[in-house]
Write a protein that holds these residues in place. Structure first.
Motif, PDB file in Angstrom:
ATOM      1  N   THR A 219       2.480  -4.873   9.247  1.00 56.82           N
ATOM      2  CA  THR A 219       1.505  -3.777   9.201  1.00 56.82           C
ATOM      3  C   THR A 219       0.665  -3.983   7.942  1.00 56.82           C
ATOM      4  OG1 THR A 219       3.203  -2.404   8.138  1.00 56.82           O
ATOM      5  CG2 THR A 219       2.874  -2.102  10.501  1.00 56.82           C
ATOM      6  N   PRO A 220      -0.129  -5.068   7.911  1.00 57.65           N
ATOM      7  CA  PRO A 220      -0.734  -5.517   6.656  1.00 57.65           C
ATOM      8  C   PRO A 220      -1.786  -4.586   6.077  1.00 57.65           C
ATOM      9  CG  PRO A 220      -1.558  -6.802   8.515  1.00 57.65           C
ATOM     10  CD  PRO A 220      -0.424  -5.980   9.032  1.00 57.65           C
ATOM     11  N   ASP A 221      -2.319  -3.663   6.878  1.00 60.68           N
ATOM     12  CA  ASP A 221      -3.340  -2.760   6.323  1.00 60.68           C
ATOM     13  C   ASP A 221      -2.725  -1.533   5.650  1.00 60.68           C
ATOM     14  OD1 ASP A 221      -5.988  -2.036   5.751  1.00 60.68           O
ATOM     15  OD2 ASP A 221      -6.146  -0.799   7.549  1.00 60.68           O
ATOM     16  N   VAL A 222      -1.422  -1.300   5.863  1.00 61.49           N
ATOM     17  CA  VAL A 222      -0.772  -0.148   5.238  1.00 61.49           C
ATOM     18  C   VAL A 222      -0.706  -0.344   3.724  1.00 61.49           C
ATOM     19  CG1 VAL A 222       1.418   1.094   5.008  1.00 61.49           C
ATOM     20  CG2 VAL A 222       0.543   0.527   7.264  1.00 61.49           C
ATOM     21  N   ASP A 223      -1.040   0.709   2.988  1.00 68.29           N
ATOM     22  CA  ASP A 223      -1.047   0.663   1.529  1.00 68.29           C
ATOM     23  C   ASP A 223       0.385   0.701   0.996  1.00 68.29           C
ATOM     24  OD1 ASP A 223      -2.392   0.937  -1.110  1.00 68.29           O
ATOM     25  OD2 ASP A 223      -1.390   2.884  -1.095  1.00 68.29           O
ATOM     26  N   CYS A 224       0.809  -0.358   0.312  1.00 64.43           N
ATOM     27  CA  CYS A 224       2.185  -0.459  -0.169  1.00 64.43           C
ATOM     28  C   CYS A 224       2.552   0.667  -1.134  1.00 64.43           C
ATOM     29  CB  CYS A 224       2.406  -1.797  -0.879  1.00 64.43           C
ATOM     30  SG  CYS A 224       2.458  -3.235   0.211  1.00 64.43           S
ATOM     31  N   ARG A 225       1.575   1.169  -1.886  1.00 62.18           N
ATOM     32  CA  ARG A 225       1.855   2.171  -2.913  1.00 62.18           C
ATOM     33  C   ARG A 225       2.273   3.510  -2.319  1.00 62.18           C
ATOM     34  NH1 ARG A 225      -3.750   0.654  -5.684  1.00 62.18           N
ATOM     35  NH2 ARG A 225      -4.142   0.581  -3.443  1.00 62.18           N
ATOM     36  N   SER A 226       1.947   3.737  -1.059  1.00 61.63           N
ATOM     37  CA  SER A 226       2.348   4.992  -0.425  1.00 61.63           C
ATOM     38  C   SER A 226       3.069   4.748   0.896  1.00 61.63           C
ATOM     39  CB  SER A 226       1.119   5.886  -0.197  1.00 61.63           C
ATOM     40  OG  SER A 226       0.063   5.175   0.423  1.00 61.63           O
ATOM     41  N   CYS A 227       3.631   3.548   1.067  1.00 63.78           N
ATOM     42  CA  CYS A 227       4.289   3.200   2.328  1.00 63.78           C
ATOM     43  C   CYS A 227       5.696   3.770   2.397  1.00 63.78           C
ATOM     44  CB  CYS A 227       4.334   1.686   2.499  1.00 63.78           C
ATOM     45  SG  CYS A 227       5.109   1.184   4.056  1.00 63.78           S
ATOM     46  N   ARG A 228       5.929   4.584   3.422  1.00 65.68           N
ATOM     47  CA  ARG A 228       7.254   5.110   3.732  1.00 65.68           C
ATOM     48  C   ARG A 228       7.621   4.816   5.188  1.00 65.68           C
ATOM     49  NH1 ARG A 228       5.302   8.417  -0.322  1.00 65.68           N
ATOM     50  NH2 ARG A 228       6.849   9.008  -1.910  1.00 65.68           N
ATOM     51  N   LEU A 229       6.997   3.789   5.760  1.00 63.48           N
ATOM     52  CA  LEU A 229       7.285   3.419   7.138  1.00 63.48           C
ATOM     53  C   LEU A 229       8.764   3.104   7.314  1.00 63.48           C
ATOM     54  CD1 LEU A 229       4.280   1.082   8.027  1.00 63.48           C
ATOM     55  CD2 LEU A 229       4.614   3.460   8.720  1.00 63.48           C
ATOM     56  N   TYR A 230       9.312   3.514   8.446  1.00 65.11           N
ATOM     57  CA  TYR A 230      10.749   3.341   8.635  1.00 65.11           C
ATOM     58  C   TYR A 230      11.139   1.874   8.773  1.00 65.11           C
ATOM     59  CZ  TYR A 230      11.104   2.480  13.740  1.00 65.11           C
ATOM     60  OH  TYR A 230      11.074   1.943  15.003  1.00 65.11           O
TER      61      TYR A 230
END
Length: 293
Positions: A219-230
């Motif tokens: 999911t490369p477009d998701v911002d790592c600084r606010s990523c809480r993806l399961y």
């Protein structure tokens, strides 16, 4: 374990059945609007975005959660995956009850914005009908520290009240709902280098054009600084940290987290153990599989 996701695996039941002799364990991500035939022997994660029709229509362009509940009612392969955003926190109790009424377990994902969405908010660009149906500084799905605190308490309450329905973990709940990011991020690159979902050697990522691509994760477009993806959250727990190994109690908590992970991602057997897929015999005629239930 094979992981079948995006765009919609339910449209390709023959491929799912063809995988069964080769992958004893599997997990399928689906939006729940098309029944996956009962012959497919894998865990099915059904995506849910809201617990009422109006919010579901706002987020997805149409209300589908009731259809998904009916399609998979009592199906022991299925687990409902409820993605929580600012607009759906208060839906947690009603979704728990709906899943309980339909004989379905429930687990949670936490909305994580993409860099594209954050840039759009930053630049104050208008809505569009493709991706950003509501997206202003005052009206968006982003979660505040207060929102995360409410998520933690509501999930904890439902876990304690309905342990057979809510499949989650208290330690993981605290980690994902904490105000600070769950992943350490490199200040220069903005990438969570230690995230369990990173695509690093010897893994490879290929696009639909069969060309290898250099991306940080699936999911490369998701911002790592606010990523809480399961996906990234659970996979980052595979290896115990120094904190997990510090005491007997912390190690036991980690083991409990791993057991919960197995219940979420893998098909349970009647005795509570994890069940592998049954290999198909040579007599099974896959090309003739119609995929109709």
């Amino acid at each position: 374990m094979a992981y079948f996701v995006g765009a919609e695996p339910a449209l390709e039941p023959k491929r799912l059945m063809a995988a069964a002799p080769f992958f004893p364990y599997g997990n399928i991500g689906t939006n729940g609007t098309i029944r996956i035939p009962r012959e497919v022997p894998y865990r099915i994660g059904v995506s849910v975005w809201a617990g009422d029709d109006s919010t579901d229509r706002l987020l997805r362009g149409g209300s589908v959660f009731r259809k998904a509940l009916e399609i998979y009612k009592g199906d022991r392969r299925a687990i409902m995956l409820f993605t929580l955003s600012r607009k759906t926190i208060d839906h947690i109790p009603k979704m728990t009850q709906a899943c309980r009424d339909h004989g379905l377990p429930l687990t949670f994902n936490i909305y994580s914005p993409t860099t594209s969405f954050l840039n759009k908010l930053r630049e104050n660009r208008p809505h569009d009908r493709d991706f950003f149906r509501f997206s202003t500084h005052s009206d968006n799905p982003l979660l505040s520290a207060e929102d995360l605190n409410r998520i933690r308490h509501l999930i904890s309450e439902q876990m304690d009240a309905y342990p057979e329905t809510v499949i989650y973990d208290h330690h993981y709940n605290r980690l994902m709902s904490a105000p600070q990011p769950p992943h350490e991020v490199d200040r220069q690159t903005g990438i969570a280098e230690s995230c369990g979902s990173r695509i690093v050697e010897p893994m490879r990522y290929y696009g639909a054009d069969l060309q290898q691509k250099a991306v940080k994760c699936c999911t490369p477009d998701v911002d790592c600084r606010s990523c809480r993806l399961y996906s990234g959250g659970w996979s980052s727990r595979f290896v115990p940290s120094a904190t997990d190994l510090a005491t007997i109690a912390s190690f036991e908590a980690w083991l409990k987290t791993m057991r919960t992970l197995g219940r979420i991602f893998l098909l349970p057997r009647e005795d509570g153990c994890i069940s592998p897929a049954k290999p198909l015999s040579a007599a099974d005629n896959l090309p003739e599989f119609a995929g109709v239930d």
